[in-house]
Write an enzyme that holds these catalytic residues in place. Structure first.
Site, short mmCIF file in Angstrom:
data_model
loop_
_atom_site.label_atom_id
_atom_site.label_comp_id
_atom_site.label_asym_id
_atom_site.label_seq_id
_atom_site.Cartn_x
_atom_site.Cartn_y
_atom_site.Cartn_z
N HIS A 195 -24.04 5.12 0.92
CA HIS A 195 -24.19 5.60 2.29
C HIS A 195 -24.91 4.53 3.11
CE1 HIS A 195 -25.10 8.20 5.70
NE2 HIS A 195 -24.18 8.99 5.23
N ASP B 53 -19.84 13.86 0.20
CA ASP B 53 -18.43 14.07 -0.16
C ASP B 53 -18.19 14.15 -1.66
OD1 ASP B 53 -17.98 12.01 2.57
OD2 ASP B 53 -17.18 14.04 2.46
C1 SDX Z 1 -19.59 9.93 5.12
O1 SDX Z 1 -22.34 7.65 8.50
C2 SDX Z 1 -22.43 8.84 8.08
O2 SDX Z 1 -23.39 9.55 8.32
C3 SDX Z 1 -21.22 9.32 7.29
C4 SDX Z 1 -21.32 10.72 6.72
C5 SDX Z 1 -21.39 11.75 7.81
O3 SDX Z 1 -21.89 12.86 7.53
O4 SDX Z 1 -20.85 11.50 8.91
O5 SDX Z 1 -22.46 10.83 5.88
C6 SDX Z 1 -20.08 11.07 5.90
O6 SDX Z 1 -18.78 9.18 5.59
C7 SDX Z 1 -20.19 9.69 3.74
C8 SDX Z 1 -19.64 8.39 3.09
C9 SDX Z 1 -18.30 8.74 2.45
N1 SDX Z 1 -17.66 7.48 1.95
C10 SDX Z 1 -17.53 7.22 0.65
O7 SDX Z 1 -18.01 7.91 -0.25
C11 SDX Z 1 -16.70 5.97 0.35
C12 SDX Z 1 -17.42 5.09 -0.70
N2 SDX Z 1 -18.62 4.52 -0.08
C13 SDX Z 1 -18.52 3.19 0.49
O8 SDX Z 1 -17.30 2.90 1.10
C14 SDX Z 1 -19.77 2.80 1.27
O9 SDX Z 1 -20.84 3.12 0.48
C15 SDX Z 1 -19.99 3.39 2.66
C16 SDX Z 1 -18.81 3.19 3.56
C17 SDX Z 1 -20.33 4.82 2.58
C18 SDX Z 1 -21.20 2.66 3.26
O10 SDX Z 1 -20.79 1.37 3.54
P1 SDX Z 1 -21.86 0.29 4.04
O11 SDX Z 1 -23.13 0.88 4.49
O12 SDX Z 1 -21.13 -0.63 4.97
O13 SDX Z 1 -22.25 -0.42 2.72
P2 SDX Z 1 -21.58 -1.75 2.22
O14 SDX Z 1 -20.11 -1.58 2.26
O15 SDX Z 1 -22.17 -2.87 3.00
O16 SDX Z 1 -22.04 -1.80 0.71
C19 SDX Z 1 -23.23 -2.50 0.36
C20 SDX Z 1 -22.92 -3.03 -1.04
C21 SDX Z 1 -21.64 -3.83 -1.11
O17 SDX Z 1 -21.77 -4.77 -2.15
P3 SDX Z 1 -22.19 -6.30 -1.76
O18 SDX Z 1 -21.21 -6.77 -0.71
O19 SDX Z 1 -23.62 -6.21 -1.25
O20 SDX Z 1 -22.06 -7.05 -3.07
O21 SDX Z 1 -22.74 -1.90 -1.92
C22 SDX Z 1 -21.42 -1.93 -2.43
C23 SDX Z 1 -20.60 -2.83 -1.53
O22 SDX Z 1 -19.53 -3.43 -2.25
N3 SDX Z 1 -20.92 -0.55 -2.37
C24 SDX Z 1 -20.19 0.02 -3.31
C25 SDX Z 1 -19.97 1.33 -2.87
N4 SDX Z 1 -20.55 1.50 -1.67
C26 SDX Z 1 -21.13 0.33 -1.37
N5 SDX Z 1 -19.70 -0.45 -4.49
C27 SDX Z 1 -18.98 0.43 -5.23
N6 SDX Z 1 -18.74 1.72 -4.87
C28 SDX Z 1 -19.21 2.19 -3.70
N7 SDX Z 1 -18.96 3.45 -3.35
#
Ligand code: SDX
Length: 429
Positions: A313, A370
């Site tokens: 998140h 989720d």
């Molecule tokens: C919702 O914003 C909100 O409030 C949203 C929400 C709401 O109520 O409106 O809470 C609802 O959207 C919840 C999130 C649902 N999405 C998912 O579950 C999809 C999986 N999660 C990821 O796509 C991600 O964690 C996000 C989109 C939720 C957050 O993305 P960020 O903040 O841009 O984080 P990032 O992509 O910069 O990740 C930081 C690091 C990265 O690695 P590095 O580049 O530092 O090496 O963490 C890794 C990412 O690759 N990472 C993950 C991961 N989430 C982040 N690696 C593997 N699996 C994951 N799920």
């Protein structure tokens, strides 16, 4: 809002200027950089808005480090335990919980606005039966601006209030209509004698042959209670991607239904509200506990676009309080309705495995709202492609609250971000 100042110095030009440091009721202080370009000829750069506050808002507050979520100051766990979704919707829209008379009037008005213009049925029938329900939601909600031309003077607070009530009232009706269309079943009208969540279950699952007298035949109180809870937990969440989309569209003065349709489009993405559907698909793909390491390794592989859906998140870096509440409800619902679901056991095993993995620990990736919600929706017989539609129904209360807040803000301006240009310099043909 207390104000201190902060000095920014550009060492390359020697220019420096003072900027206000704004502090809200609670939370991270904010540098007001609105005059940065004027004072120093600079822009800020923050792709994904990781450190950027786009507005002032009094609706919801999140403390990501401590897993705190407040709706108008009330902790989410207290609201989840003591309120119905429509009581929370009233709170988000109006700033205070309603007294009994106010709540009764609010829910009566929701019932009055629930019916769809009959001509919309032919519009809905125009979709192919296998259209994704979220594609239908974007189209149908956007089309409301073609059916409702009254009360659209956005300078009139009463017109804005009616538009917000129409959205909240009609969203579950449109959602259920999408489902019924996709399975070729007749459209079910909303009923005045049922609550918001009972009505939704009725519009989704009732059959003409079933006895309408004994509504418990197909509206299980445990399911209705779980639905109220899930809607409350998904109601609002500060400036998430879909709410920010609604705000940006609203800042142009666009038709309110078109602004909400824009939010639905943003919510559909698998990185946002589409994650609940993606979690179920992921769990079904993993299939068995012994395949968990294979998928954890895929999620950790920077060369693999796969991410563990339902984990991580932007704001929560220790735990999502909503996931904690939903995880418990999963137990209750599954025990009562369908007996344990092997996918729930798989989800528990996946969570346990991921939380011990140093990659997930180091990057602070925890189950989000989720991760478990889809398992409950599945237990309620909600089809997987309807999961994000469920999120849409709930988040409509947040979207319309932010819309009302933005539209009432004196001197609010059109949102228009700047950029860093990386294209070709000026050249001749
Ligand atoms: C919702 O914003 C909100 O409030 C949203 C929400 C709401 O109520 O409106 O809470 C609802 O959207 C919840 C999130 C649902 N999405 C998912 O579950 C999809 C999986 N999660 C990821 O796509 C991600 O964690 C996000 C989109 C939720 C957050 O993305 P960020 O903040 O841009 O984080 P990032 O992509 O910069 O990740 C930081 C690091 C990265 O690695 P590095 O580049 O530092 O090496 O963490 C890794 C990412 O690759 N990472 C993950 C991961 N989430 C982040 N690696 C593997 N699996 C994951 N799920």
């Amino acid at each position: 809002m207390t104000q201190e100042t902060l000095t920014i110095k550009d060492n390359s030009t020697g220019k420096e200027a003072e900027f206000s440091l704004l502090k809200g009721t609670v939370g991270t202080p904010v540098i007001d950089v609105s005059a940065l370009h004027k004072k120093m000829g600079l822009f800020t750069y923050d792709p994904g808005f990781v450190s950027t506050a786009s507005c002032k808002s009094a609706i919801t507050y999140i403390d990501g480090e401590n897993g705190i979520l407040l709706y108008r100051g009330y902790p989410i766990d207290q609201l989840a335990e003591k309120c119905s979704f429509l009581e929370v919707a009233y709170l988000l829209m109006n700033g205070e919980l309603a007294n009994d008379a106010e709540q009764a009037e609010f829910e009566h008005e929701i019932g009055q606005h629930a019916m769809l213009h009959e001509a919309m049925r032919s519009f809905i029938d125009g979709f192919h039966y296998d259209a994704h329900p979220m594609a239908m939601m974007v189209g149908i909600v956007g089309s409301l601006s073609a059916f409702y031309h009254s009360e659209l003077n956005m300078d009139d607070p009463e017109h804005r209030r009616i538009s917000a009530m129409r959205m909240l009232a009609k969203m579950p009706v449109i959602a259920a209509a999408c489902h019924r269309h996709s399975i070729g079943f007749p459209f079910v009208y909303p009923r005045a004698d049922l609550s918001y969540c009972e009505n939704f279950m009725n519009m989704m699952f009732s059959l003409p042959s079933q006895k309408y007298i004994d509504k418990d035949n197909y509206i299980d109180p445990v399911a209705v209670k779980a639905l109220n809870l899930l809607f409350i937990l998904h109601a609002d969440h500060e400036q998430n991607a879909s709410t920010s989309t609604v705000r940006l569209a609203s800042s142009t003065g666009a038709n309110p239904y078109a602004c909400i349709a824009a939010g639905i489009g943003a919510l559909w993405g698998p990185a946002h509200g589409g994650a609940n559907e993606a979690v179920l698909s992921m769990l079904e793909e993993i299939g068995t506990v012994d395949r968990i390491p294979e998928f954890i390794n895929k999620a950790k592989d920077r060369n693999d676009p796969f991410r563990l859906m339902g984990f991580g998140h932007r704001v929560y870096k220790n735990f999502d309080p909503r996931a904690t509440i939903i995880r418990k409800t999963c137990h209750d619902v599954l025990e009562h309705i369908s007996g344990n679901d092997p996918l729930f056991d798989l989800a528990l095993a996946l969570e346990e495995y991921a939380l011990k993995d140093e990659y997930f620990v180091e990057k602070k990736l925890y189950p989000n709202v989720d991760f478990y919600s889809g398992i409950i929706y599945k237990a309620l017989n909600i089809p997987v492609d309807m999961f994000t539609v469920m999120f849409t129904i709930a988040r409509t209360s947040g979207w319309v609250s932010h819309w009302l807040e933005l539209m009432a803000e004196p001197g609010q301006r059109i949102g228009r971000p700047r950029q860093i240009y990386t294209g070709k310099g000026r050249r001749d043909l």
